[in-house]
Design an enzyme around this catalytic site. Sequence first.
Site, mmCIF file in Angstrom:
data_model
loop_
_atom_site.group_PDB
_atom_site.id
_atom_site.type_symbol
_atom_site.label_atom_id
_atom_site.label_comp_id
_atom_site.label_asym_id
_atom_site.label_seq_id
_atom_site.Cartn_x
_atom_site.Cartn_y
_atom_site.Cartn_z
ATOM 1 N N ARG A 261 -0.379 -7.598 21.528
ATOM 2 C CA ARG A 261 -1.269 -6.503 21.151
ATOM 3 C C ARG A 261 -2.624 -6.764 21.776
ATOM 4 O O ARG A 261 -3.249 -7.792 21.535
ATOM 5 C CB ARG A 261 -1.366 -6.332 19.636
ATOM 6 C CG ARG A 261 -1.853 -7.527 18.845
ATOM 7 C CD ARG A 261 -2.158 -7.131 17.395
ATOM 8 N NE ARG A 261 -2.337 -8.281 16.528
ATOM 9 C CZ ARG A 261 -3.480 -8.938 16.368
ATOM 10 N NH1 ARG A 261 -4.550 -8.564 17.020
ATOM 11 N NH2 ARG A 261 -3.544 -9.973 15.542
ATOM 12 N N HIS A 265 -5.689 -6.471 15.007
ATOM 13 C CA HIS A 265 -4.549 -6.281 14.107
ATOM 14 C C HIS A 265 -4.644 -4.925 13.424
ATOM 15 O O HIS A 265 -3.677 -4.172 13.372
ATOM 16 C CB HIS A 265 -4.528 -7.397 13.068
ATOM 17 C CG HIS A 265 -3.480 -7.229 12.019
ATOM 18 N ND1 HIS A 265 -2.139 -7.400 12.261
ATOM 19 C CD2 HIS A 265 -3.585 -6.881 10.714
ATOM 20 C CE1 HIS A 265 -1.447 -7.168 11.156
ATOM 21 N NE2 HIS A 265 -2.303 -6.846 10.201
ATOM 22 N N TYR A 274 -10.516 -15.409 16.460
ATOM 23 C CA TYR A 274 -9.393 -16.345 16.467
ATOM 24 C C TYR A 274 -8.625 -16.430 17.786
ATOM 25 O O TYR A 274 -7.700 -17.229 17.900
ATOM 26 C CB TYR A 274 -8.419 -16.013 15.334
ATOM 27 C CG TYR A 274 -7.893 -14.587 15.323
ATOM 28 C CD1 TYR A 274 -6.838 -14.208 16.144
ATOM 29 C CD2 TYR A 274 -8.443 -13.628 14.485
ATOM 30 C CE1 TYR A 274 -6.351 -12.906 16.136
ATOM 31 C CE2 TYR A 274 -7.976 -12.322 14.470
ATOM 32 C CZ TYR A 274 -6.919 -11.970 15.292
ATOM 33 O OH TYR A 274 -6.446 -10.677 15.277
#
Length: 368
Positions: A261, A265, A274
Amino acid sequence: MDRSARESLLDRDPDDPVRVLDDDGAVVGTVPDLSDSRLVELYRDLRLARRFDARAVSLQRQGRMGTYPPMAGQEGAQVGSAYALADRDWVFPSYREHAVSHVHGVALADILRYWMGDERGSAHGANVFPVAVPIATQIPHAVGFGWAAALAGDDVVTVAHFGDGATSEGDFHEALNFAGVFDTPTVFCCHNNQWAISVPRERQTASATLAGKASAYGFTGVQVDGMDPLAVYRVVAAAVERARTADGAPRPTLVESLEYRFGAHTTADDPTVYRDEAEVERWRERDPIPRLEAFLRDTGRLDDERVAAVETEVEATVADAVEAAEETRRAPPTAMFDHVYAEAPSELTAQRAALAALYERVGEEGFE
């Protein structure tokens, strides 16, 4: 696809991803038997999904939609897998399978309505179950529906879509165990996009692959390059054929699509916290859209004029969907009670009546 070719494709080392196109769109595997027009339609649906995704993120950022889970980068696996289904088959999506749902019959406007907080966006009439936001809960639903269809003698395949993080949930294991024992006509499409929110793939499991988990439950798992829509189509089509009750004893299959992706998210997430941008850029080099476009151009199926026509069509289609979604009159707040129980308990009936009285007194503007 004849049976021997199908089994050869599916019964391979789970750590040997199936590919049709390389990262530059050159053919390195068997091109599926799709007509020229169908291949161009597949490309168009990839472009439509990408444009829809960008517009949906923009709507959320403008405060015109509550939240939204982006799918950019995963269109190849979504559209490719959806093209492998018959209209009578059923899809059980998680919250990110917008392109799967649309290709299988859900209007783009309905998808937007759902993320705008209108549950009528799920009442679309297609063979697509409502979006499952809790992780992995849709996987047992797909297995149960498939088992019921098999017992009834219906030639229906059920397809569960979920992310890599779902393989850490009990529902995943219970569903695969049941499917293996009872030979349900189910295809499990695991979208391994490398991150379960902020948890990387290597922190999910010590297994070498996610596809390999199927062997514990007595059936086959196969990896596919999820950024290659033709490879995904080939593998899922073969898995659907294997699951058909008309082909003798149906067997389930776990398909692990290796994909990424590009965005967050959800619109509530900040992926820069992250993951490294260099990682994102490496995966962008495998973007399914230019990859398929290069193949179609090289084989004479696509040219500048046709690409421009697709772009114009896609822009208009998405604009129409946004307009239709935003013109929908908001449902009254009492609608939240309508589909919870076939026969509502007295407590909910009383709450609904109280809310209806308040709504009548203050009107729609009072709930803004």
